[in-house]
Design an enzyme around this catalytic site. Structure first.
Site, PDB file in Angstrom:
ATOM      1  N   ARG A  78     112.436  43.999 113.024  1.00  0.00           N
ATOM      2  CA  ARG A  78     111.036  43.714 113.324  1.00  0.00           C
ATOM      3  C   ARG A  78     110.800  42.214 113.249  1.00  0.00           C
ATOM      4  O   ARG A  78     111.393  41.512 112.449  1.00  0.00           O
ATOM      5  CB  ARG A  78     110.122  44.399 112.307  1.00  0.00           C
ATOM      6  CG  ARG A  78     109.799  45.841 112.617  1.00  0.00           C
ATOM      7  CD  ARG A  78     108.802  46.394 111.633  1.00  0.00           C
ATOM      8  NE  ARG A  78     109.326  46.429 110.292  1.00  0.00           N
ATOM      9  CZ  ARG A  78     109.067  45.569 109.325  1.00  0.00           C
ATOM     10  NH1 ARG A  78     108.231  44.572 109.538  1.00  0.00           N
ATOM     11  NH2 ARG A  78     109.610  45.695 108.145  1.00  0.00           N
ATOM     12  N   TYR A 124     114.009  46.461 119.984  1.00  0.00           N
ATOM     13  CA  TYR A 124     114.464  47.001 118.701  1.00  0.00           C
ATOM     14  C   TYR A 124     113.389  47.707 117.886  1.00  0.00           C
ATOM     15  O   TYR A 124     112.295  47.180 117.691  1.00  0.00           O
ATOM     16  CB  TYR A 124     115.051  45.878 117.830  1.00  0.00           C
ATOM     17  CG  TYR A 124     115.916  46.455 116.731  1.00  0.00           C
ATOM     18  CD1 TYR A 124     117.247  46.770 116.971  1.00  0.00           C
ATOM     19  CD2 TYR A 124     115.389  46.742 115.484  1.00  0.00           C
ATOM     20  CE1 TYR A 124     118.028  47.354 115.990  1.00  0.00           C
ATOM     21  CE2 TYR A 124     116.170  47.320 114.490  1.00  0.00           C
ATOM     22  CZ  TYR A 124     117.494  47.628 114.750  1.00  0.00           C
ATOM     23  OH  TYR A 124     118.265  48.211 113.790  1.00  0.00           O
ATOM     24  N   LYS A 161     105.514  51.861 113.662  1.00  0.00           N
ATOM     25  CA  LYS A 161     104.698  50.925 112.876  1.00  0.00           C
ATOM     26  C   LYS A 161     103.417  50.545 113.618  1.00  0.00           C
ATOM     27  O   LYS A 161     102.344  50.453 113.022  1.00  0.00           O
ATOM     28  CB  LYS A 161     105.496  49.663 112.549  1.00  0.00           C
ATOM     29  CG  LYS A 161     106.852  49.929 111.925  1.00  0.00           C
ATOM     30  CD  LYS A 161     106.740  50.623 110.603  1.00  0.00           C
ATOM     31  CE  LYS A 161     108.128  50.771 109.984  1.00  0.00           C
ATOM     32  NZ  LYS A 161     108.145  51.385 108.679  1.00  0.00           N
ATOM     33  N   HIS A 194     102.670  53.350 104.508  1.00  0.00           N
ATOM     34  CA  HIS A 194     104.128  53.218 104.614  1.00  0.00           C
ATOM     35  C   HIS A 194     104.754  53.994 103.457  1.00  0.00           C
ATOM     36  O   HIS A 194     105.157  53.400 102.453  1.00  0.00           O
ATOM     37  CB  HIS A 194     104.481  51.720 104.539  1.00  0.00           C
ATOM     38  CG  HIS A 194     105.895  51.400 104.921  1.00  0.00           C
ATOM     39  ND1 HIS A 194     106.558  50.288 104.428  1.00  0.00           N
ATOM     40  CD2 HIS A 194     106.781  52.019 105.744  1.00  0.00           C
ATOM     41  CE1 HIS A 194     107.775  50.245 104.941  1.00  0.00           C
ATOM     42  NE2 HIS A 194     107.935  51.276 105.744  1.00  0.00           N
ATOM     43  N   SER A 231     110.061  47.963 103.205  1.00  0.00           N
ATOM     44  CA  SER A 231     111.182  48.262 104.080  1.00  0.00           C
ATOM     45  C   SER A 231     112.505  48.037 103.343  1.00  0.00           C
ATOM     46  O   SER A 231     112.660  47.047 102.623  1.00  0.00           O
ATOM     47  CB  SER A 231     111.120  47.360 105.313  1.00  0.00           C
ATOM     48  OG  SER A 231     109.900  47.572 105.983  1.00  0.00           O
ATOM     49  N   CYS A 281     113.756  49.627 100.814  1.00  0.00           N
ATOM     50  CA  CYS A 281     113.671  49.697  99.351  1.00  0.00           C
ATOM     51  C   CYS A 281     113.751  51.119  98.820  1.00  0.00           C
ATOM     52  O   CYS A 281     113.343  51.384  97.698  1.00  0.00           O
ATOM     53  CB  CYS A 281     112.415  49.002  98.861  1.00  0.00           C
ATOM     54  SG  CYS A 281     112.494  47.228  99.094  1.00  0.00           S
ATOM     55  N   GLY A 282     114.260  52.056  99.618  1.00  0.00           N
ATOM     56  CA  GLY A 282     114.620  53.351  99.043  1.00  0.00           C
ATOM     57  C   GLY A 282     113.753  54.547  99.409  1.00  0.00           C
ATOM     58  O   GLY A 282     113.880  55.597  98.770  1.00  0.00           O
ATOM     59  N   LYS A 283     112.905  54.457 100.427  1.00  0.00           N
ATOM     60  CA  LYS A 283     112.087  55.625 100.786  1.00  0.00           C
ATOM     61  C   LYS A 283     112.961  56.767 101.319  1.00  0.00           C
ATOM     62  O   LYS A 283     112.842  57.892 100.869  1.00  0.00           O
ATOM     63  CB  LYS A 283     111.026  55.255 101.836  1.00  0.00           C
ATOM     64  CG  LYS A 283     109.918  54.360 101.283  1.00  0.00           C
ATOM     65  CD  LYS A 283     108.835  54.087 102.306  1.00  0.00           C
ATOM     66  CE  LYS A 283     109.339  53.345 103.536  1.00  0.00           C
ATOM     67  NZ  LYS A 283     110.009  52.065 103.256  1.00  0.00           N
ATOM     68  N   ASP A 319     109.022  57.746 105.912  1.00  0.00           N
ATOM     69  CA  ASP A 319     108.549  56.388 106.216  1.00  0.00           C
ATOM     70  C   ASP A 319     107.030  56.257 106.303  1.00  0.00           C
ATOM     71  O   ASP A 319     106.493  55.226 105.927  1.00  0.00           O
ATOM     72  CB  ASP A 319     109.173  55.907 107.531  1.00  0.00           C
ATOM     73  CG  ASP A 319     109.137  54.387 107.694  1.00  0.00           C
ATOM     74  OD1 ASP A 319     109.524  53.678 106.745  1.00  0.00           O
ATOM     75  OD2 ASP A 319     108.707  53.897 108.750  1.00  0.00           O
ATOM     76  N   ARG A 342     120.816  51.060 112.029  1.00  0.00           N
ATOM     77  CA  ARG A 342     120.034  52.273 111.764  1.00  0.00           C
ATOM     78  C   ARG A 342     120.543  53.489 112.520  1.00  0.00           C
ATOM     79  O   ARG A 342     121.211  53.376 113.536  1.00  0.00           O
ATOM     80  CB  ARG A 342     118.574  52.027 112.125  1.00  0.00           C
ATOM     81  CG  ARG A 342     117.979  50.920 111.231  1.00  0.00           C
ATOM     82  CD  ARG A 342     116.523  51.007 111.049  1.00  0.00           C
ATOM     83  NE  ARG A 342     116.071  50.015 110.087  1.00  0.00           N
ATOM     84  CZ  ARG A 342     115.276  50.279 109.056  1.00  0.00           C
ATOM     85  NH1 ARG A 342     114.846  51.504 108.844  1.00  0.00           N
ATOM     86  NH2 ARG A 342     114.908  49.312 108.233  1.00  0.00           N
TER      87      ARG A 342
END
Ligand code: GTP
Ligand code: SPV
Ligand code: MN
Length: 622
Positions: free
Chosen positions: A84, A233, A242, A262, A284, A286-288, A309, A404
């Site tokens: 992003r 992307y 988003k 989020h 972003s 960080c473990g979701k 997400d 990803r």
């Protein structure tokens, strides 16, 4: 013989324009006139169409096949288009203050970029006319949320990238059945171009057309329009995610009194058979995704995933907060994913998946950092940049750190039975958190809704490769939504405060940190599956079990109240939970300065009170 139908003199090579609702036809006509594509493809969402997408991507050399798996492909992007672009993302409103707070004089604002509507018109005029020449315009009708549900919203995206068309089919409920529920209603208008009309003026690197210099992702929040140019992307181009579900979504949510966040959504059933749903907002990377599909090493717990997400949440008539996942797929981080950290993901990503920017193995599979132990010894690796015979000594990672997988939700073996239910799932707790190497304990419970909102507004985290930042600087990221804010951050906080009503059952708000490190730089907490131990403590706190002790920053677990039995390595409780005085002095000062400088007069007074009270509890005098 009759030829193909036409829209604005452009040949329609797929689908029937007569099936389009009037407003949709008007929209595609207008975009075709502006962007001048060679052909128009009206997407229907069918299986056959998807086969065509794959064939076309292969023909364009936009992807390569991964014969080791079932219907999987790999796209490798231009190395300048890998994440992003926060600095090129704009919120466009009449007044600047609607979109972003006024920073103190001499301070650079970090809570979003504003552009006037007039300026946007200019920027559109200098980019979009003729931008799809030589390309096909794919018209993608999609629903965020179950088709036809009162909570859902429809978008129509015009894109000149078949990769985007194929990815949107995974990430959203895309298909012509959307038109049936849309009728003549309005929809979110999404316009996307990679910004490389043909014949291209410059070489197309990796067969991945993009125009990094002219990239722009702009949002008109009043009229629900998204104009994205120059990037193919992820969040820049899959506009349902988003741009729509968070930025346009939170602007709608503000007007209508709900929340677009989020956040992951996960259901946990404990060994006693009690099930609760929890949402968690981490920045972003960080473990979701990892928490949303965790595998418990302790028997007796059942984890079920609703989303990884984005959560759309509203209080129902009984005052219960209910959440839906507006998405239809996972666009998850590959590096770090393996059978130890996330076995569920490993179970779901090797069919019907589009990988982007991972490395390739000589036996037709994929590779990324974290898969070393799972690699067959006889294979050789080609890195994401195409470097053959890659080894660890090459000094560069095999996969891009923001590589990803794009995988349908239905691939998830632990998808919650209510993942698709229009009324959503009831939420018992809200987690905030980030990557904090220092000072922030593994978990604390906030003292009240207000204190919880303060904690959410105060989230900071180390920068990651999900956006264009370099290095690991700790950055403020209110509600883990800084890149996704579409209106004044002060008003965002206010909106959260206003959720609290006497007749509502307000979920408890917690703050977690899986990323605290010791002096040697090692994580103090094993994380991943072991996070079930923290979730269990949270569930018990939701039932008000007396397992918490007061601290200046909130309620901490009573020593021993988190089950540590059977952990592979001993845990240093003291180090995990201590609140170093000098750190907290700095932290409070930093938070206060940040709010003063960035949000100023738009900061709700209730948050100032929370800061003052917390400082008092910490014994920090002015
Ligand atoms: P976005 O898709 O960017 O919004 O990210 P996300 O929040 O879903 O993050 P994700 O779960 O994909 O994790 C990002 C990275 O953090 C991966 O490399 C993971 O391996 C790592 N990670 C996730 N959970 C943990 C944890 O509990 N502990 C540690 N140490 N690392 C974790
Ligand atoms: C994030 O950056 O938070 C993501 C990936 O989930 S993207 O869709 O590219 O924004
Ligand atoms: Mn995300």
């Amino acid at each position: 013989m009759m030829g193909n139908p036409k829209i604005e003199n452009t040949e329609v090579v797929h689908g029937n324009p007569q099936e389009l609702p009037k407003k949709v036809l008007a929209f595609v006509s207008e975009i075709a006139q502006l962007c001048q594509p060679d052909k128009i493809w009206l997407c229907d969402g069918s299986e056959d169409e998807n086969k065509d997408f794959t064939r076309l991507m292969l023909e364009e050399n936009l992807v390569i096949n991964l014969p080791k798996y079932e219907n999987c492909v790999l796209a490798r992007t231009n190395p300048q288009d890998v994440a992003r672009m926060e600095s090129k993302t704009y919120i466009c409103t009449e007044e600047k203050r609607e979109a972003i707070p006024e920073p103190k004089p001499g301070v650079k604002g970090t809570l979003g970029n504003w552009m006037s509507l007039k300026q946007l018109d200019e920027e559109i005029k200098s980019r979009f006319p003729g931008c799809m020449k030589g390309r096909t315009l794919y018209l993608l009708p999609f629903s965020m949320g179950p088709i036809g549900s009162p909570i859902s919203h429809v978008g129509i995206q015009a894109s000149d990238s078949v990769y985007v068309a194929a990815s949107m089919r995974i990430m959203t409920r895309m298909g012509k059945n959307v038109y049936k529920v849309l009728g003549d209603k309005d929809f979110v208008k999404c316009i996307h171009s990679v910004g490389v009309p043909l014949p291209a003026q410059k070489p197309i690197i990796n067969n991945w057309p993009c125009d990094p210099e002219k990239t722009m992702v702009a949002h008109k929040t009043k009229t629900n329009e998204i104009w994205s140019y120059g990037s193919g992307y992820g969040g820049n181009s899959l506009l349902g995610k988003k741009c729509f579900s968070l930025r346009i979504g939170s602007a709608i949510a503000r007007r209508e009194g709900w929340l677009a966040e989020h956040m992951l959504i996960v259901g946990i059933t404990n060994p006693q058979g009690v099930k609760k749903y929890i949402v968690g907002a981490f920045p972003s990377q960080c473990g979701k995704t990892n928490l949303a599909m965790l595998t418990s090493p302790i028997p007796g717990y059942k984890i079920e995933c609703v989303g990884d997400d984005i959560a759309w949440m509203r209080f129902d008539e009984n005052g219960v907060l209910r959440a839906i996942n507006p998405e239809f797929g996972f666009f998850g981080v590959c590096p770090g994913t393996n059978h130890h950290t996330n076995p569920v993901a490993m179970d779901m990503i090797f069919k019907n998946t589009i990988f982007t920017n991972v490395a390739k193995t000589s036996d037709g599979g994929v590779f990324w950092e974290g898969l070393e132990k799972e690699l067959k010894t006889h294979v050789s690796i080609t890195s994401w940049t195409g470097e053959k015979h890659w080894t660890r000594d090459s000094g560069k990672p095999a996969a891009h750190p923001n590589a990803r997988f794009c995988t349908p939700l239905v691939n998830c073996p632990i998808l919650d039975p209510h993942w698709n239910s229009p009324e959503g799932v009831p939420i018992s707790a809200i987690l905030f958190g980030g990557r904090r190497p220092e000072g922030i304990p593994l978990i604390y419970e906030t003292r009240s809704w207000k204190h919880g909102v303060y904690a959410g507004a105060s989230v900071s985290s180390e920068a990651t490769s999900a956006a264009e930042y370099k290095g690991h600087k700790v950055m403020h990221d209110p509600f883990s939504a800084r890149p996704f804010l579409s209106y004044n951050a002060g008003k965002y906080i206010e909106h959260w405060l206003q959720m609290e009503k006497d007749y509502r059952k307000m979920p408890k708000i917690f703050h977690v940190n899986w990323f605290r490190k010791n002096k040697e730089g090692h994580y103090l907490w094993p994380g991943f599956g072991e996070n079930i131990r923290v979730l269990d403590w949270i569930m018990r706190r939701c039932d008000n079990e007396p397992i918490a002790v007061e601290s200046p920053i909130g309620l901490l677990p009573k020593e021993g109240s988190i089950n540590l039995e059977g952990l592979p390595d001993p845990i240093n409780w003291e180090e995990l939970f201590e609140l170093p005085e000098d750190f907290w002095k700095r932290e409070m000062n930093d938070i206060e300065t940040y709010f003063n400088q960035q949000i100023g007069d738009d900061l709700p007074p209730a948050i100032r009170e929370e800061i003052e009270n917390q400082k008092k509890r910490l014994g920090i005098s002015k």
